[in-house]
Design a protein around this motif. Structure first.
Motif, PDB file in Angstrom:
ATOM      1  N   GLY A   1       8.433 -25.843 -76.681  1.00 53.60           N
ATOM      2  CA  GLY A   1       9.278 -26.271 -75.563  1.00 53.60           C
ATOM      3  C   GLY A   1      10.529 -26.988 -76.055  1.00 53.60           C
TER       4      GLY A   1
ATOM      5  N   GLY B   1      11.047 -30.155 -76.649  1.00 53.80           N
ATOM      6  CA  GLY B   1      10.788 -31.129 -77.712  1.00 53.80           C
ATOM      7  C   GLY B   1      10.752 -30.451 -79.076  1.00 53.80           C
TER       8      GLY B   1
ATOM      9  N   PRO C   1      12.542 -27.418 -65.463  1.00 56.51           N
ATOM     10  CA  PRO C   1      12.852 -27.927 -64.118  1.00 56.51           C
ATOM     11  C   PRO C   1      13.190 -26.855 -63.072  1.00 56.51           C
TER      12      PRO C   1
ATOM     13  N   LYS D   1      12.300 -25.178 -58.486  1.00 57.00           N
ATOM     14  CA  LYS D   1      13.501 -25.278 -57.646  1.00 57.00           C
ATOM     15  C   LYS D   1      14.133 -23.887 -57.525  1.00 57.00           C
TER      16      LYS D   1
ATOM     17  N   GLY E   1      -1.512 -19.610 -80.094  1.00 55.73           N
ATOM     18  CA  GLY E   1      -1.607 -21.075 -80.082  1.00 55.73           C
ATOM     19  C   GLY E   1      -2.349 -21.597 -81.296  1.00 55.73           C
TER      20      GLY E   1
ATOM     21  N   ALA F   1       4.258 -31.105 -80.589  1.00 56.26           N
ATOM     22  CA  ALA F   1       5.150 -30.954 -79.431  1.00 56.26           C
ATOM     23  C   ALA F   1       4.482 -30.078 -78.377  1.00 56.26           C
TER      24      ALA F   1
ATOM     25  N   ARG G   1       3.392 -24.789 -64.411  1.00 57.12           N
ATOM     26  CA  ARG G   1       3.895 -25.420 -65.639  1.00 57.12           C
ATOM     27  C   ARG G   1       4.770 -24.443 -66.419  1.00 57.12           C
TER      28      ARG G   1
ATOM     29  N   ILE H   1       6.194 -32.356 -58.547  1.00 55.55           N
ATOM     30  CA  ILE H   1       6.058 -30.902 -58.439  1.00 55.55           C
ATOM     31  C   ILE H   1       5.640 -30.525 -57.021  1.00 55.55           C
TER      32      ILE H   1
ATOM     33  N   TRP I   1      -6.451 -29.443 -79.843  1.00 59.32           N
ATOM     34  CA  TRP I   1      -6.363 -28.861 -81.192  1.00 59.32           C
ATOM     35  C   TRP I   1      -6.297 -29.931 -82.284  1.00 59.32           C
TER      36      TRP I   1
ATOM     37  N   GLU J   1       6.943 -38.346 -68.586  1.00 62.48           N
ATOM     38  CA  GLU J   1       7.191 -36.893 -68.508  1.00 62.48           C
ATOM     39  C   GLU J   1       8.539 -36.598 -67.860  1.00 62.48           C
ATOM     40  N   HIS J   2       9.624 -37.058 -68.505  1.00 60.89           N
ATOM     41  CA  HIS J   2      10.967 -36.782 -67.977  1.00 60.89           C
ATOM     42  C   HIS J   2      11.728 -35.902 -68.963  1.00 60.89           C
ATOM     43  N   TRP J   3      12.584 -35.086 -68.420  1.00 61.19           N
ATOM     44  CA  TRP J   3      13.289 -34.056 -69.163  1.00 61.19           C
ATOM     45  C   TRP J   3      14.170 -34.597 -70.288  1.00 61.19           C
TER      46      TRP J   3
ATOM     47  N   PRO K   1      12.175 -35.366 -74.308  1.00 57.59           N
ATOM     48  CA  PRO K   1      12.001 -34.448 -75.443  1.00 57.59           C
ATOM     49  C   PRO K   1      13.257 -34.390 -76.326  1.00 57.59           C
TER      50      PRO K   1
ATOM     51  N   THR L   1      15.037 -41.047 -67.714  1.00 60.90           N
ATOM     52  CA  THR L   1      15.931 -40.563 -66.648  1.00 60.90           C
ATOM     53  C   THR L   1      15.261 -39.385 -65.960  1.00 60.90           C
TER      54      THR L   1
HETATM   55  C1  LIG Z   1       7.996 -27.179 -62.746  1.00 59.40           C
HETATM   56  C2  LIG Z   1       8.570 -28.351 -63.495  1.00 59.40           C
HETATM   57  C3  LIG Z   1       9.671 -29.025 -62.984  1.00 59.40           C
HETATM   58  C4  LIG Z   1      10.206 -30.118 -63.657  1.00 59.40           C
HETATM   59  N1  LIG Z   1      11.294 -30.753 -63.124  1.00 59.40           N
HETATM   60  C5  LIG Z   1      11.801 -31.836 -63.746  1.00 59.40           C
HETATM   61  C6  LIG Z   1      12.920 -32.516 -63.193  1.00 59.40           C
HETATM   62  O1  LIG Z   1      13.455 -32.127 -62.156  1.00 59.40           O
HETATM   63  N2  LIG Z   1      13.389 -33.603 -63.843  1.00 59.40           N
HETATM   64  C7  LIG Z   1      12.809 -34.067 -64.993  1.00 59.40           C
HETATM   65  O2  LIG Z   1      13.269 -35.094 -65.540  1.00 59.40           O
HETATM   66  N3  LIG Z   1      11.771 -33.424 -65.568  1.00 59.40           N
HETATM   67  C8  LIG Z   1      11.236 -32.328 -64.961  1.00 59.40           C
HETATM   68  N4  LIG Z   1      10.178 -31.675 -65.523  1.00 59.40           N
HETATM   69  C9  LIG Z   1       9.593 -32.178 -66.784  1.00 59.40           C
HETATM   70  C10 LIG Z   1      10.239 -31.585 -68.043  1.00 59.40           C
HETATM   71  O3  LIG Z   1      10.429 -30.212 -67.899  1.00 59.40           O
HETATM   72  C11 LIG Z   1       9.334 -31.911 -69.223  1.00 59.40           C
HETATM   73  O4  LIG Z   1       9.422 -33.302 -69.427  1.00 59.40           O
HETATM   74  C12 LIG Z   1       9.686 -31.162 -70.512  1.00 59.40           C
HETATM   75  O5  LIG Z   1       9.611 -29.774 -70.322  1.00 59.40           O
HETATM   76  C13 LIG Z   1       8.727 -31.560 -71.631  1.00 59.40           C
HETATM   77  O6  LIG Z   1       9.044 -30.885 -72.815  1.00 59.40           O
HETATM   78  P1  LIG Z   1       8.010 -30.814 -74.019  1.00 59.40           P
HETATM   79  O7  LIG Z   1       8.692 -30.029 -75.094  1.00 59.40           O
HETATM   80  O8  LIG Z   1       7.454 -32.145 -74.332  1.00 59.40           O
HETATM   81  O9  LIG Z   1       6.764 -29.981 -73.451  1.00 59.40           O
HETATM   82  P2  LIG Z   1       6.706 -28.490 -72.920  1.00 59.40           P
HETATM   83  O10 LIG Z   1       8.017 -28.039 -72.401  1.00 59.40           O
HETATM   84  O11 LIG Z   1       5.521 -28.437 -72.006  1.00 59.40           O
HETATM   85  O12 LIG Z   1       6.375 -27.632 -74.223  1.00 59.40           O
HETATM   86  C14 LIG Z   1       5.107 -27.632 -74.823  1.00 59.40           C
HETATM   87  C15 LIG Z   1       4.814 -26.230 -75.334  1.00 59.40           C
HETATM   88  O13 LIG Z   1       3.678 -26.254 -76.188  1.00 59.40           O
HETATM   89  C16 LIG Z   1       2.819 -25.149 -75.889  1.00 59.40           C
HETATM   90  N5  LIG Z   1       1.461 -25.458 -76.357  1.00 59.40           N
HETATM   91  C17 LIG Z   1       0.525 -26.224 -75.758  1.00 59.40           C
HETATM   92  N6  LIG Z   1      -0.604 -26.262 -76.513  1.00 59.40           N
HETATM   93  C18 LIG Z   1      -0.362 -25.504 -77.613  1.00 59.40           C
HETATM   94  C19 LIG Z   1      -1.120 -25.178 -78.769  1.00 59.40           C
HETATM   95  N7  LIG Z   1      -2.353 -25.639 -78.957  1.00 59.40           N
HETATM   96  N8  LIG Z   1      -0.554 -24.381 -79.702  1.00 59.40           N
HETATM   97  C20 LIG Z   1       0.713 -23.918 -79.541  1.00 59.40           C
HETATM   98  N9  LIG Z   1       1.477 -24.200 -78.456  1.00 59.40           N
HETATM   99  C21 LIG Z   1       0.956 -24.991 -77.524  1.00 59.40           C
HETATM  100  C22 LIG Z   1       2.961 -25.056 -74.380  1.00 59.40           C
HETATM  101  O14 LIG Z   1       2.510 -23.824 -73.880  1.00 59.40           O
HETATM  102  C23 LIG Z   1       4.468 -25.245 -74.218  1.00 59.40           C
HETATM  103  O15 LIG Z   1       5.143 -24.045 -74.448  1.00 59.40           O
HETATM  104  C24 LIG Z   1       9.611 -30.559 -64.873  1.00 59.40           C
HETATM  105  C25 LIG Z   1       8.500 -29.885 -65.393  1.00 59.40           C
HETATM  106  C26 LIG Z   1       7.973 -28.784 -64.710  1.00 59.40           C
HETATM  107  C27 LIG Z   1       6.766 -28.064 -65.267  1.00 59.40           C
END
Ligand SMILES: Cc1cc2nc3c(=O)[nH]c(=O)nc-3n(C[C@H](O)[C@H](O)[C@H](O)COP(=O)(O)OP(=O)(O)OC[C@H]3O[C@@H](n4cnc5c(N)ncnc54)[C@H](O)[C@@H]3O)c2cc1C
Length: 391
Positions: free
Chosen positions: A9, A11, A42, A46, A76, A103, A124, A150, A241, A290-292, A295, A325
């Motif tokens: 993702g 991050g 996000p 929407k 994975g 991540a 998700r 959500i 894991w 959990e804010h955008w 990461p 934020t």
């Molecule tokens: C529908 C939705 C709407 C959102 N709207 C907002 C918003 O309006 N404003 C805001 O601030 N934030 C919002 N967010 C939150 C924001 O998108 C997240 O904070 C951000 O995506 C987190 O990024 P990340 O890289 O930490 O995790 P993620 O983006 O979840 O990435 C993690 C990745 O790791 C993968 N993974 C998991 N386990 C394993 C494994 N064992 N092996 C390999 N890969 C694995 C997952 O499948 C995923 O692809 C929203 C989130 C969602 C789902």
């Protein structure tokens, strides 16, 4: 030298960029269980849910710095051995590493009550959004369990698509945890004025239906049916894991202010939704947020830490000074926040009126801990610096 970044993702992407920018020149492999390159989540609740979901449109631009990164998608990580520094993938493939970035984000929590599991949507991933959109385009009604971010965003989108919408939640008001009652009650009023029906302060006894869920029975005994059911009751960190390596995984992965994982002695960082750390501008209590924007902030810091650590330097220990934020778009309203309004014990309307554009300040004791505005971006901007000055 090799770095494994587990999770694909935002991050993961920001960590890879920052690692290379900090001068690391070894191998970088990103391993994701999803089949897509990093994309923006996000919009999934929407505009993408409303207008159609396309992976190409949502993909993040990848900087030239990450051209050398190897992307292992659709496989994975099943387990990790820290003693041997080896990852085992779902396919059975093994991957050795010198440095590790965690991540893997979070996944939707499911309700543990009797009834069929089939027919219950969560949101998700892009694949979740495609399935939900497909179901909503041929439906007349949707039942949403959960009134957090959500749940509220899907409710707004479903109304815009013309569906009849019912929201059921154990909370007393929508988004009450980050917003507090004053603004949450106003948000409920705005949703109701658009036609959403709420059943709040109630639990779920069971899902109703034979093979597929068609409705729910609430703790007050009433039954509610809909064409589409969405569960949006929070999240669980993807830590499975990592088990068996002696880490505290009770709520994500604990890191210090340089994003180095606490309890690992080789170069290892964690970022994004899964990382838990004290936001020292507010207090010393470690939290996952959990804010955008996080990461990106944590990924930038983690990449630098990993590069320094792999080069033999001790990781930096700056304080965590990034401001959480969030924004949320519901109907024509834009809700935006800085800081941690959820920590407040009092709040004060500081601009506008609750039923129009407004800004609400949140205080813990006498100290400003957060701010939320509706349709008031220019008025909100100065608060970012005000909160930063707490440093
Ligand atoms: C529908 C939705 C709407 C959102 N709207 C907002 C918003 O309006 N404003 C805001 O601030 N934030 C919002 N967010 C939150 C924001 O998108 C997240 O904070 C951000 O995506 C987190 O990024 P990340 O890289 O930490 O995790 P993620 O983006 O979840 O990435 C993690 C990745 O790791 C993968 N993974 C998991 N386990 C394993 C494994 N064992 N092996 C390999 N890969 C694995 C997952 O499948 C995923 O692809 C929203 C989130 C969602 C789902």
């Amino acid at each position: 030298m090799s770095v494994a970044i587990v999770g694909g993702g935002l991050g993961a992407l920001r960590t890879a960029e920052s690692l290379v920018a900090a001068g690391y020149a070894g191998e970088v492999t990103v391993i994701s269980d999803e089949n897509h390159l990093p994309y923006n989540r996000p919009p999934l609740s929407k505009e993408a849910l409303k207008e159609g979901v396309s992976a190409e449109k949502l993909e993040f631009r990848r900087r030239a710095a990450t051209d050398g990164v190897a992307w292992m998608l659709g496989d994975g990580v099943r387990s990790a051995s820290f003693a041997d520094r080896i990852l085992t993938l779902d396919s059975g493939r093994e991957l050795a590493f010198d440095g590790l970035a965690i991540a893997t984000g979070i996944r939707p929590r499911r309700l543990n009550v009797p009834g069929p599991i089939s027919g219950r949507h969560t949101l998700r991933t892009i694949d979740d959004a495609k399935m939900l959109r497909e179901a909503m385009t041929v439906a007349k009604s949707v039942l949403i369990i959960g009134a957090g971010f959500i749940g509220c965003e899907v409710a707004a989108t479903a109304r815009q698509l013309g569906l009849s919408v019912t929201v059921v939640a154990i909370d007393q008001a929508p988004m009450v945890r980050p917003l507090g009652f004053q603004l949450a009650n106003e948000l409920q009023r705005r949703h109701e004025s658009k036609g959403v029906k709420f059943h709040l302060g109630v639990g779920i006894n069971a899902f109703l239906g034979e093979e597929s869920a068609k409705g729910i029975q609430l703790s007050d005994g009433t039954e509610h049916y809909a064409d589409v059911i969405v569960e949006a009751i929070g999240s669980i960190p993807n830590v499975d894991w990592l088990e068996g390596n002696g880490l505290d995984l009770s709520d994500g992965v604990i890191v210090d202010s340089s994003m180095a994982v606490v309890g690992i002695t080789f170069p290892a960082v964690a970022v994004g939704d899964i990382a838990k750390y004290p936001h020292e501008l507010f207090d010393e209590i470690p939290r996952r947020i959990e804010h955008w924007n996080l990461p990106t902030e944590t990924g930038r810091r983690a990449g630098k830490t990993l590069a320094a650590w792999l080069a033999g330097d001790k990781p930096m220990a700056e304080i965590v000074n990034f401001i959480p934020t969030f924004w949320s778009d519901q109907y024509e309203y834009n809700i935006q926040s800085f800081g941690m309004p959820g920590l407040a014990d009092t709040q004060r309307l500081s601009y506008g009126s609750l039923n129009g554009p407004c800004v609400v300040e949140y205080f813990r004791g006498d100290t400003l801990v957060g701010v939320v505005g509706i349709d008031s971006v220019p008025q909100l901007v100065p608060y970012r610096n005000l909160l930063m000055k707490r440093e």
